[in-house]
Design an enzyme around this catalytic site. Structure first.
Site, PDB file in Angstrom:
ATOM      1  N   LYS A  12     -10.936  -7.309  -1.666  1.00  0.00           N
ATOM      2  CA  LYS A  12     -10.693  -6.292  -2.698  1.00  0.00           C
ATOM      3  C   LYS A  12     -10.576  -6.854  -4.115  1.00  0.00           C
ATOM      4  O   LYS A  12     -11.045  -6.241  -5.064  1.00  0.00           O
ATOM      5  CB  LYS A  12      -9.410  -5.527  -2.376  1.00  0.00           C
ATOM      6  CG  LYS A  12      -9.512  -4.625  -1.160  1.00  0.00           C
ATOM      7  CD  LYS A  12      -8.166  -3.929  -1.017  1.00  0.00           C
ATOM      8  CE  LYS A  12      -8.140  -2.921   0.092  1.00  0.00           C
ATOM      9  NZ  LYS A  12      -6.932  -2.081  -0.014  1.00  0.00           N
TER      10      LYS A  12
ATOM     11  N   ASP B 205      -7.025   4.021  -3.561  1.00  0.00           N
ATOM     12  CA  ASP B 205      -5.677   3.975  -2.970  1.00  0.00           C
ATOM     13  C   ASP B 205      -4.709   4.876  -3.738  1.00  0.00           C
ATOM     14  O   ASP B 205      -3.857   5.534  -3.135  1.00  0.00           O
ATOM     15  CB  ASP B 205      -5.124   2.543  -2.979  1.00  0.00           C
ATOM     16  CG  ASP B 205      -5.693   1.705  -1.852  1.00  0.00           C
ATOM     17  OD1 ASP B 205      -6.246   2.285  -0.893  1.00  0.00           O
ATOM     18  OD2 ASP B 205      -5.593   0.465  -1.930  1.00  0.00           O
TER      19      ASP B 205
END
Ligand code: ATR
Length: 278
Positions: free
Chosen positions: A71, A108
């Protein structure tokens, strides 16, 4: 299901990737909507992320999700990064644009907020005060979501103070760092308590946080979803606080990627929860 030669393609890159629930999650929506498409696990070693991402347009992929350990590395590989991903410092969703360039997003933050809104519809986030425990990658997504939703103060406690201070700087002036030893001392006037550490996960110790001083109306939520009811959520529920489990964050964070790749905004339903848990 059967796909044609024109199937739309996406996947998840991770190492290891075998534990990922994303293929099951996206596969459910593809089947439900009868979409000619596939979402596959892509086992990409840490050093191979650059060539793997660059290969997406060449292979006709619409994009991919990224999981551990990719990520953060993706930030410097994709062609552009949206503001939320930049602020969080991580990309979890990559979209291949029509010209073959790559855009990095982080879903997220909106996923966390959408789960909270669905699980605790009476909680007014605009103007609220929250307490967040943890300052890792997941906590950055949580804090970004809360700030975007209008939370005015976020008290943050983390075992390692340097990470808590880094988060304060990134989200100045909304985040106030609390000493780890005082994590249970300032809960009487908060609207929301979030566990954003890995504590409480199967195989890990529980989060040691006394709830005696917690306001009874405060919503308590956990990013951990295995088990679904963590020790923290069980204790909060037992004393009458509204609780929201962490599975919904995983499900909701997948919505924007699915929409970008497959052209339809899917819904997070009870049937989807059961399917992903099975
Ligand atoms: P993630 O991407 O899931 O957030 P991470 O970036 O490794 O993973 O962050 C894990 C979080 O859980 C951190 O806040 C970590 O605290 P430290 O910054 O002090 O490491 C927290 N955490 C993990 N194990 C912990 C423990 N035994 N006690 C307290 N905090 C813990």
């Amino acid at each position: 299901m059967t796909i044609s030669g024109r199937a739309k393609l996406a996947g998840v890159m991770g190492w290891p990737v075998g534990h990922s629930r994303s293929p099951r999650l996206h596969g459910y929506w593809l089947d439900l909507h009868g979409i000619d498409g596939a979402y596959v696990p892509l086992a990409v070693r840490p050093g191979d992320l650059g060539p793997a991402l660059r290969a997406l347009p060449k292979l006709g992929f619409r994009g991919c999700n990224l999981t551990v350990p990719h990520k953060e590395d993706a930030l410097s590989i994709v062609d552009r990064v949206d503001d939320t991903a930049r602020r969080i410092g991580a990309v979890n969703t990559v979209v291949v644009e029509a010209d073959g360039t790559l855009t990095g997003h982080n879903t997220d933050a909106p996923g966390f907020i959408a789960n909270l809104r669905q699980g605790a519809p009476d909680l007014a986030l605009d103007g609220a005060t929250a307490m967040v425990v943890g300052a890792g990658g997941a906590a950055r997504g949580v804090v970004a979501g809360l700030v975007e939703a209008g939370v005015v103060q976020i008290r943050l406690a983390n075992r390692s103070p340097d990470k808590a201070h880094a988060l304060c700087r990134a989200f100045d002036p909304y985040v106030v760092a609390m000493p780890w030893d005082e994590r249970g001392d300032h809960l009487d006037d908060i609207d929301l308590l979030v566990n954003a550490t890995s504590l409480g996960m199967t195989g890990q110790p529980a989060l040691d946080l006394p709830l005696d001083g917690l306001s009874r109306r405060a919503v308590v939520t956990d990013i951990v979803y295995a088990p679904l009811e963590t020790d923290l959520l069980a204790r909060a529920r037992a004393r009458g606080n509204p609780v929201v489990d962490g599975l919904g964050m995983l499900l909701h964070q997948a919505v924007p990627g699915f929409e970008a790749w497959f052209g339809l905004r899917p819904e997070v339903t009870e049937a989807l929860r059961r399917h992903v848990l099975a």
